[in-house]
Enzyme design. Structure first.
Site, PDB file in Angstrom:
ATOM      1  N   SER A 204     -63.550 -89.254  -4.047  1.00  0.00           N
ATOM      2  CA  SER A 204     -62.445 -90.150  -4.365  1.00  0.00           C
ATOM      3  C   SER A 204     -61.699 -90.579  -3.107  1.00  0.00           C
ATOM      4  CB  SER A 204     -61.474 -89.458  -5.324  1.00  0.00           C
ATOM      5  OG  SER A 204     -60.932 -88.295  -4.710  1.00  0.00           O
ATOM      6  N   ARG A 205     -60.973 -91.678  -3.246  1.00  0.00           N
ATOM      7  CA  ARG A 205     -60.014 -92.091  -2.232  1.00  0.00           C
ATOM      8  C   ARG A 205     -58.666 -91.441  -2.538  1.00  0.00           C
ATOM      9  NH1 ARG A 205     -62.031 -96.227   0.797  1.00  0.00           N
ATOM     10  NH2 ARG A 205     -63.632 -97.571  -0.154  1.00  0.00           N
ATOM     11  N   ALA A 206     -57.820 -91.379  -1.530  1.00  0.00           N
ATOM     12  CA  ALA A 206     -56.482 -90.837  -1.735  1.00  0.00           C
ATOM     13  C   ALA A 206     -55.635 -91.819  -2.530  1.00  0.00           C
ATOM     14  CB  ALA A 206     -55.823 -90.569  -0.393  1.00  0.00           C
ATOM     15  N   SER A 209     -52.183 -88.586  -1.542  1.00  0.00           N
ATOM     16  CA  SER A 209     -52.404 -87.662  -0.426  1.00  0.00           C
ATOM     17  C   SER A 209     -52.689 -88.456   0.845  1.00  0.00           C
ATOM     18  CB  SER A 209     -53.570 -86.719  -0.742  1.00  0.00           C
ATOM     19  OG  SER A 209     -54.765 -87.451  -0.858  1.00  0.00           O
ATOM     20  N   THR A 213     -61.742 -87.599   0.539  1.00  0.00           N
ATOM     21  CA  THR A 213     -63.026 -87.470   1.230  1.00  0.00           C
ATOM     22  C   THR A 213     -63.635 -88.832   1.517  1.00  0.00           C
ATOM     23  OG1 THR A 213     -63.472 -85.299   0.275  1.00  0.00           O
ATOM     24  CG2 THR A 213     -65.367 -86.554   1.037  1.00  0.00           C
ATOM     25  N   ASP A 266     -49.519 -81.082 -13.774  1.00  0.00           N
ATOM     26  CA  ASP A 266     -50.594 -80.111 -13.682  1.00  0.00           C
ATOM     27  C   ASP A 266     -51.166 -79.882 -15.078  1.00  0.00           C
ATOM     28  OD1 ASP A 266     -48.773 -78.268 -11.211  1.00  0.00           O
ATOM     29  OD2 ASP A 266     -50.431 -79.634 -10.926  1.00  0.00           O
ATOM     30  N   LYS A 298     -52.273 -76.884  -5.081  1.00  0.00           N
ATOM     31  CA  LYS A 298     -52.256 -77.313  -6.486  1.00  0.00           C
ATOM     32  C   LYS A 298     -52.274 -76.109  -7.420  1.00  0.00           C
ATOM     33  CE  LYS A 298     -54.362 -81.015  -7.818  1.00  0.00           C
ATOM     34  NZ  LYS A 298     -55.413 -82.012  -8.167  1.00  0.00           N
TER      35      LYS A 298
END
Length: 504
Positions: A204-206, A209, A213, A266, A298
């Site tokens: 995934s892209r941020a 965050s 990756t 969460d 997390k």
């Protein structure tokens, strides 16, 4: 045509609304008047053989004519209209999943068909962001039991594409996140592929965050591959690291993530469904999950990790996946860099076996690669660590990583932003703890991940000793303004690093 009340000419608004299709109309346009559309109404748009449901924003000045509708990038890409195209506007049909959504909001359990209806409407953009936020909220905390988690996972899997790699094992790994700089994936993929296994990694892209990756990998090689290109790379090199959003393996999950992350809820159930639906869709057979545990990660406690691990294992069994969990230290960042290019620099340093490579990133990547190699069929238990170390230290992993980069479109050496300044310790002592979330925010304020070269360079670790006036970390930014913005936040949060003053 222009005199027909429910038709408007389409123009490209040039506004990025991420994944949410938005349509812009003048408040006096015929469609707003005749159809009774209000601000934030859901609008069905049909143009040629394509259609989309978009959210209405109303323009009050004269930037749009009364016979024109502007489309956001997401809406434009969905319709792909020709030049000067006209579209038909109408009220959309009520989403089929509306009863299930209402039932979940009021605390009722849903079955797999309910979730299938919800995920299909989500992927087809028939639910507004407000409705999706209500669904995410209704499922947050412990409001999804195990059977609902399995039902949601199966529903996500059912409406996306699935890859079949043929016979033989397909390995994969995933980190649940929450730890800055924890960029082990490129190293693990390189080691596992060098060992002769298939490891097609979608990442995934941020969103909230400093780097995902896919953002880090994109600094070094293209990641926006389609399914055919991804298959070609894996067949050629055994592994890949591509952006999952382009292959649509779990499209409903991509939409839900957009809602979940800003809310910062969460939910074990949603996390498990998100991760395992994509692993199953990617054709994975053997999966390793990395769970960092720490007070500002997390997953914050061993008890929370126990609960998450049990749900992951049970859901994986239902899907027929072989799954293993590795708990790792989540108390502090991993590697030196926080931000796409800085993390890419660390990855290459480890792969190149540089003497000054971040040791924690190297050891964590070896731990994960070893655990993944150990669960592969016919593996000799406990042999993974020696194999992983040999492949890394011999240069075989680096050679494989560069080959994957070339197959994905070519390797690029990362660079770091030009404007840099240190954040200094106010007093001396030893490092007691680190606030991962606030340190990550400094990197984001410096421009990461939008500016791939921006972020934070942090070499300090728990247990280290520091003197007053020495650097805690360095901020890197593309512009002086972004640098000052990040430094101002760091100055107002001088306790990002908890420093215990040494006794005199």
């Amino acid at each position: 045509m222009s005199g027909t009340p429910n038709r408007l000419r389409l123009v490209r608004a040039g506004i990025d609304t991420y994944q949410q299709p938005v349509v812009y109309m003048h408040r006096n346009c015929s469609v707003c008047r005749s159809e009774g559309f209000n601000v934030l109404a859901r609008v069905h748009i049909q143009c040629g053989g394509r259609e989309v449901v978009a959210t209405l924003n109303v323009i009050t000045d004269d930037r749009l004519g009364a016979d024109v509708a502007g489309l956001s990038e997401a809406a434009w890409n969905a319709l792909q209209p020709e030049a000067d195209a006209w579209a038909v506007f109408s009220h959309p049909e009520p989403p089929q999943s509306a009863p299930a959504l209402r039932a979940k909001v009021f605390g009722r359990r849903l079955n797999e068909q309910n979730f299938l209806d919800l995920m299909r409407d989500t992927a087809d953009n028939r639910l507004s962001d407000i409705e999706l936020a209500a669904f995410v909220t209704a499922c947050a905390g412990e409001r999804l039991d195990l059977q609902e988690t399995i039902g949601l996972t199966r529903a996500m899997l059912a409406i996306g594409q699935r890859i079949n790699w043929g016979g033989g094992p397909v390995l994969d790994k995933h980190c649940v996140g929450g730890l800055p700089g924890n960029r082990t994936t490129p190293i693990v993929v390189a080691i596992v592929a060098a060992a002769g296994h298939r490891i097609p990694k979608t990442s995934s892209r941020a969103i909230t965050s400093p780097a995902g990756t896919a953002d880090t990998m994109e600094v070094m090689a293209p990641v926006g591959l389609d399914l055919a290109s991804m298959r070609r790379v894996v067949e050629q090199e055994g592994g890949c690291i591509v952006w999952g959003g382009n292959v649509r393996l779990s499209p409903a999950d991509d939409v839900l993530i957009r809602i979940e992350r800003p809310l910062d809820f969460d939910s074990d159930g949603q996390l498990v469904a998100s991760v395992l639906s994509k692993k199953a869709a990617a054709g994975s057979s053997h999966v390793l999950i990395d769970i960092p545990v720490g007070p500002t990660a997390k997953v914050r406690s061993a008890k929370s990790a126990d609960s998450l691990e049990a749900r992951l294992l049970a859901t994986a069994r239902d899907l027929g996946l072989t799954l293993s969990v590795l708990r790792t230290d989540g108390r502090q960042p991993v590697g030196y860099g926080i931000g796409p290019a800085l993390e890419a620099r660390d990855v290459l340093s480890v792969l190149r076996v540089n003497p000054d490579a971040p040791r924690d990133l190297r050891e964590r990547a070896l731990d994960l690669a070893a655990a993944l190699l150990d669960i592969a069929p016919d593996a000799e238990p406990g042999s993974g660590r020696n194999l992983a170390r040999t492949l890394l230290d011999s240069g075989a992993a680096l050679k494989k990583f560069l080959a994957i980069c070339e197959a994905q479109g070519g390797f690029t050496e990362p660079t770091v932003a030009p404007h840099r300044a240190p954040v200094l310790a106010i007093h001396g002592g030893h490092v007691r703890d680190v606030d991962n979330r606030r340190l990550a925010k400094v990197a984001k304020l410096a421009g990461a991940p939008i500016s791939a070269t921006a972020g934070v360079d942090c070499r300090l670790r728990i247990g280290h000793t520091i003197r007053a006036g020495e650097p805690l970390f360095q901020v890197c930014a593309q512009t002086p303004g972004e640098l000052e913005y990040a430094l101002d936040y760091a100055a107002k949060n001088a306790d990002i690093f908890g420093i215990a003053e040494d006794a005199p």
